[in-house]
Design a protein around this motif. Structure first.
Motif, PDB file in Angstrom:
ATOM      1  N   ASP A 131       0.803  -1.214   0.000  1.00 33.73           N
ATOM      2  CA  ASP A 131       0.000   0.000   0.000  1.00 33.73           C
ATOM      3  C   ASP A 131       0.844   1.276   0.000  1.00 33.73           C
ATOM      4  N   GLU A 132       1.879   1.325   0.836  1.00 33.47           N
ATOM      5  CA  GLU A 132       2.653   2.557   1.004  1.00 33.47           C
ATOM      6  C   GLU A 132       3.718   2.765  -0.073  1.00 33.47           C
ATOM      7  N   CYS A 133       4.051   1.709  -0.833  1.00 29.48           N
ATOM      8  CA  CYS A 133       5.184   1.849  -1.760  1.00 29.48           C
ATOM      9  C   CYS A 133       4.899   1.419  -3.185  1.00 29.48           C
ATOM     10  N   ILE A 134       3.703   0.913  -3.469  1.00 29.99           N
ATOM     11  CA  ILE A 134       3.448   0.342  -4.790  1.00 29.99           C
ATOM     12  C   ILE A 134       3.603   1.373  -5.904  1.00 29.99           C
ATOM     13  N   ASP A 135       3.324   2.646  -5.620  1.00 32.66           N
ATOM     14  CA  ASP A 135       3.428   3.677  -6.653  1.00 32.66           C
ATOM     15  C   ASP A 135       4.876   3.975  -7.024  1.00 32.66           C
ATOM     16  N   GLN A 136       5.825   3.548  -6.191  1.00 34.96           N
ATOM     17  CA  GLN A 136       7.248   3.741  -6.494  1.00 34.96           C
ATOM     18  C   GLN A 136       7.853   2.562  -7.243  1.00 34.96           C
TER      19      GLN A 136
END
Length: 485
Positions: free
Chosen positions: A445-450
């Motif tokens: 959730d916290e890092c998937i966009d990176q």
């Protein structure tokens, strides 16, 4: 006489026409009824993400390695090369005793605490997410290979969540990185034989008591690859819960080469020459993995591929055999040298939409990708999981699956193939069908966009590359040198 004849005719019709039809209807009902409530559905799963205080950064990793007084200069150079080429980033997680400087002197409480943190976090989140109560669990299967506690880990879960006294508990140890699918096979067989059941599968590995403090390179490699992780999966065969299911198990194939001495001995827990306990990874491991992979594909392929692909494969195999009698390919057309070998003439993409690969290391992912002619898109979930979470042993497959879901790749009707390897030596695989569009971001959730990042290179070479220029093995300090610019 005519009345008797009419009665006889009606009886004959009943005997020779109606009765067979009724029997046929009974057989059809029996088949349908047998399949009903015998499917294996995943209602939800929850991977484990420890707190940020347990992340293993570059500097922290160097501190832990430097505490091993048995390592010489060449050993440090070897470890640097292994870590740099491993595909692992610096946001993976390790047990608390590693960070506290007690990796060489673990206690039973260290191992118990590591497991309890995982159990209490992931199982609680899974039950809350699915709306299922702990009292609804009929079957509990736990696999943690290298920590056989007493009472068992299943008992700890049952006690903490106050499960029913008739819950069927199975505690698996020593099954290695492929234990997750072994546990799934146990659950599947129970759901096939008993109706209206809910099963909780818990998969993890205990690293706290398993740090290797020696200098045997075949054993110190495990310290570079394995990281903390785990996953809790809720499964059921209840047909009335089908609309809540996210995956349906289509088939599962297990291959075990334990009867072959070289395969059996290539990956095991043992003591080195100085009596230090560690996990041994032999040089013949790739060859053993290849053979197990070939045999697994031989059984799996007809179950998941369309008839046209099997026919095409047969024609290609016959043509190759005709061209070269002395070097005829095997049925699965994978080489059996020390690498994963040539590309298979089988096109698994005709029966599979997504590939969920075991994150055993960069070489493992590359090898499977080359063998099955997979694209970088296909390999991305495994590569990113290895980079972010490391090799979390048996639970790694579920982090890869969670990545696909977080990236919104999984659509209703898609087929997902899981492939895993484990000590023994084993290769296990299974095929899932996606029941509905899924997009839960889970632990990503916290890092998937990176992800994926521009580069998977970790900073170990930048921080410790200077060691390759050191010539005097008695005049250097791993922690006192500046980073290389």
């Amino acid at each position: 006489m005519e009345l008797f004849s009419s009665s006889l005719t009606a009886t004959t019709i009943l005997l020779y026409v109606v009765t067979p039809l009724l029997y046929l209807c009974f057989l059809v009902w029996k088949v349908v009824n047998h399949k009903r409530d015998h499917e294996c559905y995943i209602l939800g799963y929850q991977c484990y993400k420890p707190g940020d205080d347990r992340k293993l950064g570059t500097q922290c990793s160097g501190s832990i390695i430097s505490r091993n007084k048995t390592l010489a200069l060449n050993d440090f150079k070897f470890l640097l090369k292994a870590i740099v080429s491993s595909g692992i980033g610096e946001e993976t997680y390790v047990p608390r005793n590693f960070l506290q400087g007690r990796e060489s002197n673990p206690t039973v409480n260290d191992a118990v605490s590591e497991m309890d943190e995982f159990f209490h976090d992931s199982i609680a989140k899974l039950l809350a997410k699915t709306g299922v109560s702990a009292s609804d669990i009929d079957v509990l299967v736990v696999n943690v290979s290298m920590f056989p506690s007493v009472p068992s880990l299943t008992s700890r879960i049952i006690n903490h969540y106050k499960m029913r006294d008739d819950v069927k508990a199975f505690n698996l140890t020593g099954m290695g990185c492929s234990a997750s699918l072994v546990s799934l096979d146990v659950v599947q067989n129970i759901l096939k034989s008993q109706r209206n059941k809910c099963a909780l599968l818990v998969t993890s590995e205990s690293l706290s008591p398993n740090w290797y403090s020696g200098n045997d390179r075949s054993m110190v490699l495990a310290n570079c690859l394995f990281r903390t992780g785990g996953c809790a999966i809720l499964l059921s065969n209840k047909s009335w819960l089908k609309h809540k299911a996210i995956f349906k198990l289509k088939c599962l194939v297990r291959t075990h080469h334990g009867a072959k001495d070289d395969a059996y001995g290539c990956c095991n827990q043992k003591e080195d020459d100085e009596g230090r306990l560690g996990f041994y990874l032999g040089k013949n491991l790739p060859k053993a993995a290849t053979r197990a992979f070939v045999d697994n594909l031989r059984v799996l392929s007809p179950k998941i591929l369309p008839a046209r692909e099997m026919l095409r494969f047969l024609l290609v195999s016959l043509l190759r055999k005709f061209k070269s009698v002395t070097s005829a390919p095997k049925v699965a057309a994978l080489a059996t040298n020390t690498k994963y070998g040539n590309k298979s003439p089988l096109n698994l993409k005709t029966g599979v939409d997504h590939f969920c690969l075991h994150t055993g290391g960069k070489a493992v992912i590359d090898g499977i990708g080359m063998s099955l002619d997979l694209s970088e898109y296909d390999l991305e979930p495994a590569r990113m999981t290895l980079h972010r979470f490391g090799n979390t042993s048996a639970s790694s497959l579920w982090y890869v699956l969670a990545y696909m879901e977080a990236k919104r790749r999984l659509k209703r009707g898609d087929r997902v193939l899981m492939i895993s390897f484990g000590a023994g030596f084993k290769c296990n695989s299974c095929l899932w069908q996606v029941m509905k569009d899924v997009e839960d971001r889970n632990v990503w959730d916290e890092c998937i966009d990176q992800y994926p990042p521009h580069s998977l290179a970790n900073p170990f070479m930048e921080q410790y590359g200077w060691i390759n220029a050191v010539q005097d093995p008695t005049n250097f300090n791993l922690l006192s040198q500046p980073a290389t610019n």
